[in-house]
Structures are given as structure tokens and as C-alpha cells.
Design a protein around this motif. Sequence first.
Motif, PDB file in Angstrom:
ATOM      1  N   LYS A  45       0.847  -0.999   0.289  1.00 48.24           N
ATOM      2  CA  LYS A  45      -0.182   0.032  -0.230  1.00 48.24           C
ATOM      3  C   LYS A  45       1.109   1.576  -0.282  1.00 48.24           C
ATOM      4  CE  LYS A  45      -3.568  -2.080   2.481  1.00 48.24           C
ATOM      5  NZ  LYS A  45      -4.323  -2.287   1.715  1.00 48.24           N
ATOM      6  N   THR A  48       2.969   1.365  -3.535  1.00 49.80           N
ATOM      7  CA  THR A  48       0.895   1.908  -4.440  1.00 49.80           C
ATOM      8  C   THR A  48       0.608   3.516  -3.899  1.00 49.80           C
ATOM      9  OG1 THR A  48      -0.454   1.160  -3.787  1.00 49.80           O
ATOM     10  CG2 THR A  48       0.712  -0.315  -4.958  1.00 49.80           C
ATOM     11  N   GLY A  49       0.911   4.212  -2.814  1.00 45.25           N
ATOM     12  CA  GLY A  49       0.212   5.598  -2.741  1.00 45.25           C
ATOM     13  C   GLY A  49      -0.288   5.286  -1.640  1.00 45.25           C
ATOM     14  N   TYR A  50      -1.025   4.239  -1.587  1.00 49.55           N
ATOM     15  CA  TYR A  50      -2.431   4.302  -1.146  1.00 49.55           C
ATOM     16  C   TYR A  50      -2.470   4.902   0.949  1.00 49.55           C
ATOM     17  CZ  TYR A  50      -7.080   2.814   0.474  1.00 49.55           C
ATOM     18  OH  TYR A  50      -8.577   3.238   1.490  1.00 49.55           O
ATOM     19  N   GLU A  67       7.250  12.302  -3.626  1.00 47.43           N
ATOM     20  CA  GLU A  67       6.829  13.873  -4.597  1.00 47.43           C
ATOM     21  C   GLU A  67       6.807  13.705  -5.932  1.00 47.43           C
ATOM     22  OE1 GLU A  67       8.324  15.735  -2.106  1.00 47.43           O
ATOM     23  OE2 GLU A  67       9.079  14.727  -0.714  1.00 47.43           O
ATOM     24  N   SER A  69       4.081  10.968  -6.611  1.00 46.51           N
ATOM     25  CA  SER A  69       2.819  10.002  -6.861  1.00 46.51           C
ATOM     26  C   SER A  69       2.975   9.904  -7.852  1.00 46.51           C
ATOM     27  CB  SER A  69       2.335  10.628  -6.263  1.00 46.51           C
ATOM     28  OG  SER A  69       1.153  10.015  -6.001  1.00 46.51           O
ATOM     29  N   LEU A  70       1.829  11.300  -8.631  1.00 39.69           N
ATOM     30  CA  LEU A  70       0.836  10.982 -10.497  1.00 39.69           C
ATOM     31  C   LEU A  70       2.170  10.089 -10.782  1.00 39.69           C
ATOM     32  CD1 LEU A  70      -0.589  13.550 -10.525  1.00 39.69           C
ATOM     33  CD2 LEU A  70      -1.777  12.144 -10.492  1.00 39.69           C
ATOM     34  N   ARG A  73       2.450   6.081 -10.085  1.00 39.37           N
ATOM     35  CA  ARG A  73       1.407   5.283  -9.931  1.00 39.37           C
ATOM     36  C   ARG A  73       0.588   5.487 -11.632  1.00 39.37           C
ATOM     37  NH1 ARG A  73      -3.410   9.362  -7.263  1.00 39.37           N
ATOM     38  NH2 ARG A  73      -1.895  10.991  -7.507  1.00 39.37           N
ATOM     39  N   GLU A  74       1.359   6.083 -12.346  1.00 38.83           N
ATOM     40  CA  GLU A  74       0.671   5.835 -13.540  1.00 38.83           C
ATOM     41  C   GLU A  74       2.050   4.494 -13.748  1.00 38.83           C
ATOM     42  OE1 GLU A  74      -0.639   6.930 -17.320  1.00 38.83           O
ATOM     43  OE2 GLU A  74       0.148   8.737 -15.709  1.00 38.83           O
ATOM     44  N   TYR A  78      -1.679  -2.494 -10.360  1.00 36.34           N
ATOM     45  CA  TYR A  78      -1.990  -2.591  -8.418  1.00 36.34           C
ATOM     46  C   TYR A  78      -3.268  -3.353  -8.492  1.00 36.34           C
ATOM     47  CZ  TYR A  78      -2.630  -2.009  -3.244  1.00 36.34           C
ATOM     48  OH  TYR A  78      -3.087  -2.922  -2.240  1.00 36.34           O
ATOM     49  N   PRO A  80      -5.243  -5.236  -5.477  1.00 35.21           N
ATOM     50  CA  PRO A  80      -5.043  -5.262  -3.700  1.00 35.21           C
ATOM     51  C   PRO A  80      -5.827  -6.382  -2.977  1.00 35.21           C
ATOM     52  CG  PRO A  80      -6.296  -3.044  -4.306  1.00 35.21           C
ATOM     53  CD  PRO A  80      -5.949  -3.929  -5.463  1.00 35.21           C
ATOM     54  N   THR A  82      -8.590  -6.969  -1.230  1.00 35.98           N
ATOM     55  CA  THR A  82      -9.794  -7.315  -1.690  1.00 35.98           C
ATOM     56  C   THR A  82     -10.117  -6.699  -2.712  1.00 35.98           C
ATOM     57  OG1 THR A  82      -9.775  -5.325  -0.443  1.00 35.98           O
ATOM     58  CG2 THR A  82     -10.405  -6.381   0.715  1.00 35.98           C
ATOM     59  N   PRO A  84     -10.607  -5.377  -6.593  1.00 37.56           N
ATOM     60  CA  PRO A  84     -11.793  -3.700  -5.758  1.00 37.56           C
ATOM     61  C   PRO A  84     -12.499  -3.893  -7.154  1.00 37.56           C
ATOM     62  CG  PRO A  84      -9.183  -3.205  -7.058  1.00 37.56           C
ATOM     63  CD  PRO A  84      -9.585  -4.721  -6.778  1.00 37.56           C
TER      64      PRO A  84
END
Lengths: 322, 238
Positions: A45, A48-50, A67, A69-70, A73-74, A78, A80, A82, A84
Amino acid sequence: MIHIENLKKLYGSFPAVDDISFDVARGEILGFLGPNGAGKSTTMKVITGYYPPNAGKITIDGHDVVEESLVTREMIGYLPETTPLYLDMTVYEYLKHVAEVRRIPANEQKVRIKKMVDVTGLADRLDQSISKLSKGYRQRVGLAQAMLHEPKVLILDEPTIGLDPNQIVEIRELIKTIGKERTVILSTHILPEVQATCDRVVIINKGKLVADGTPDELQHRFQGKPVIYLQLHGINPDDFAKINALAGVESLERLDDPEPNVVSLQISTEPGTDPRGDIFRLCVSQGWTMLGLTRKVESLENIFRSLTRTDPTAKAAGEVAA
Amino acid sequence: MSWSIVSAIWRREMRSYFASPSAYIVLAVFLLITGWFFTLNLFKENLAHMRSIFDILPFLLVVFAPAIGMRLISEERKSGTLELLVTMPVRDFDVIFGKFLAAFSLYAVALLFTFFYPFTIITLGDAQVGSIIAGYVGLLLLGGAYLAVSLLGSALTENQIVAFILSFALCAVLAILVFAAIVIPPPMADVIQYLSSTYHFQNIARGVIDSRDVIYFLSLIFLSLLLASRAMIQRKFL
């Protein structure tokens, strides 16, 4: 590709991840192993930046996950723990929605979706509502979603959970195929999975890293003492000493007789030795009938267990740290 | 702001509203209550004006807006889809704004159905069209503000019921603050009055669309959405 340095994540004052560092090379499939609650999902998590980390640094391809994150995340796909899924959508609608949010160009969306449903075996379920899919199929939709934008990095949290044995094999093959071009971190507590799919293994326990290496390396490093199981007919208990005297044999223990007139022995040997040949020749020269001879090397499973045991005397963990 | 993401989120939320009975129930209840007050006024009091609607709706919205907004983020947090949504390369505010627009659209549809009342009045009596338009502008702004507050409530918890109660409490405070101003000594009373949503709505509903009132609502919406995006996920501001 992925660089994790002194990562720390607290839940309140409880350290879920406590000073973990490791690297994942480009194109590597990393098995992230640990018992439940060890901090695997938490680490993922943070990558992935969560979750924001409390301390430490993670970079992906040189970009910091906090710093930039965008950017990071690109690069990540991911899945998770559970899965999604929006249950009120069909498989196609869902994948289309993900494609739109990921800003995959409109003219490419259909092709990508088609490719992913072919790969994950969902082609005949496209128009089915996700709420009507079984757990295994839902997991496939989750995987399709994670790979839709052809990410450089795949983070899969227990990807084979809930699948039947055939599907597990299929998904493992799929991950292996994908892993040829991409960097994959996959968490699991199923050990054969690691041996079947991963190039490297990182084992964590209680938020701390306890081992890092290839499956073979770990096996070698934590091998301990190979044990030989021997079943003989016609041996006199006084002659046990003759076996004990062989080179490489450390100690010998008589187990319960499996059947009348059969003696069962457990022989501990020194690491790196294999006295089976000598035992065989001794039996022949003494006229004992050999009914069984097996040598057991510690499996990854046992290594895992000894590294992540909850009791404080977990010796192996201390050895790694040293 | 990326409009393609805002619109993707908006479309998903709209389909989700209309795929379940929730939107229809909310619309039906909304029309039932407003219709009740309208007809009561029209036939019992024999008055053909919108006053009763514009008096009652601001308080109805205190319940109505949280009912529309409560699921927007809490549901995603509970089902785990939020984890996917915010780990995709999206700006948090775009996600929040798309969700806000979806809730606002549903509310606008509900308001659209009430146009039946002013049309009836205009045909029956000599209603002031200007004040009716002002009233509707006020309702849009007020409803937008309550929906934004409800989105914040929804971002704070994974439990829809808790989100509803939280949002209801926040909206109720904004709505009744104007009455508190009556019993508070003057300098503070002005501040309290300024903070109250009802006060600004009444200003607009009187027929004067003053920029001060509009700015109040727009800043309340913006602030709530900003806080909602921070509550949805903690990270360095992007």
C-alpha cells in the motif's frame, strides 16, 4: 527498478513495517513472503501510494512515490488484497471505466481490453455482471484491470487467493509470462507459489525483513542438517554404533518400528555430506536388508516456518541478522 | 483539472445512482414532500405562490443532501474500490469533483421535476417570475453546498449511516445558525449570521442575487470539497 530504503509505517504506535530495505531489479518477479499480519499488504500500500510512509523512501525508476506520486502511480498496476470491483457493472463496463480513468486513448481502449480478457480467460464473460461472477473470475477481472495499461511494475497482493488449483496454475503461468517484460512484486503465504513463479524471495515477519535471496539460495543458506531415514531388516541394536561411526553421520535415533522385525532409524548428518552410499555398502557387507532409504533436505516451507515462528528463540532469524 | 477523469467518475456515479433503486426512492420522496406542501398551500390556503416551497425546501435539503451524498466515498472505502481509484494516476480533487457533480446532477433532476409547481402558479396567478428564478438559483447553491458537506462526511468514514448522521449534523448546524444569531450579542451575531447557510439563501430567495451570498456558497462548496479530498486519502498535495 523499485528501491525501498528504511521503510517504516506505523498504525498508531504499532510498527506494521519496521525499517525494511530491499531492491527489485527490472524484469524480476519478487515473491513477498510472510505470515498474515507481517506487513506485506502494508508495504504494498505504501509502494502504490495508498498509505503515506512514516519514514524511509521508496523510488520507482528513480521517482519518489511520495514526491512524484502521479508519475509512479502511472507506472504501477495494482491488485489489492480485496479485489476492487464495482459489482453493479459488467466486466466490460468495469474495464472500460478503468481504461477511462487511466486515460488510455479512446481508440486503444477496445484493443487493450480485448487483449486482457483473452489473456485472463474472460472473453466469454464480458457482458456478465461482476456481481454474478465467482471468486476466481472476479480475481481475473482484478488482474485484467491491473495489467490493462501495460504497466512497468505490477504489484499483486495474493493474486491466487480464492482460485481453484487449475486456475492457480494458469494465473501463475500468466504472471510468469508477464514477468518476462515487467517487474512484479507478488505477495503470498503459499510457498509452492514462490518456488514456481519467483526469481527472488523476500521474507518478512512482524514488520521486519528476515531473509532475502533466490529460492535456491535460501534453501542452501538455511539448509541445516539433512536427515536420512533408514529402514532395515535383520539389524541387531548393538550394531547401531557401526552406522554411527560412518563419516558424516552425526547422531542416530531409533524410531518406532513401522512393522514387526523392521528397524526404523533417523540419522542426522553433517551439513554438506551425504553418507547414503556408505550406509548402503555397510548394509550389504553386514547382511542387513535395506527396506527404505530417504534423505530429506529442509524445504522452503520449513525455512519459512523457522524464520517466522512467533517464539523468541527463532534462531534462524538471529543468524540472518548477524 | 482533467475533465476526462472528472467525466469518467461522473458517469460511473450516475449509472450507480440509477442502477439501484436509491435514486428513484430519493426522487420520489423529494417530490412527495414538496408536492404535499405545494398543494396544501394551493388548495387549503388558496394561495398561488412559491413561498411555502422556498421556506420548507432549505430544511428538507438538510436531510436530502446527506441521503444523496452519504455513499459517494464511504461505499468505495468499504468495498475496497477506493484503494484502486486513488492508486490510479488521478488528482484527488478530480475524483471528488466528479462525484460532487454526479450528486449535484441528481439533485438538479429532482429540482427540475418541481418546475411543475411554478408553472402551475404562473398560469393561475400573477407570480413574479424573477423571484421564482432567484429562488431556484438559491436552491441550487444551497443544495450544492450541502452536497459538498455531505461528500466530506462520506470521506470521513466507511460507514454510510455514520456518514449520513455526520453530514446531517454539519448541514443542520449551518442551517440553524441563523436562529442562534437572534440570542447572541451584536458583534458576534453578525459573524454567526454570516456563517449560516439559511441566511444567505433567504437573501437570494428574496429576489436579490448578491455576489456576497454567491461567494459564500461557492467558497463553502470549494472548502468542503478540498477537505473531502484530503479526508479521502492522506498524501502530499498535488
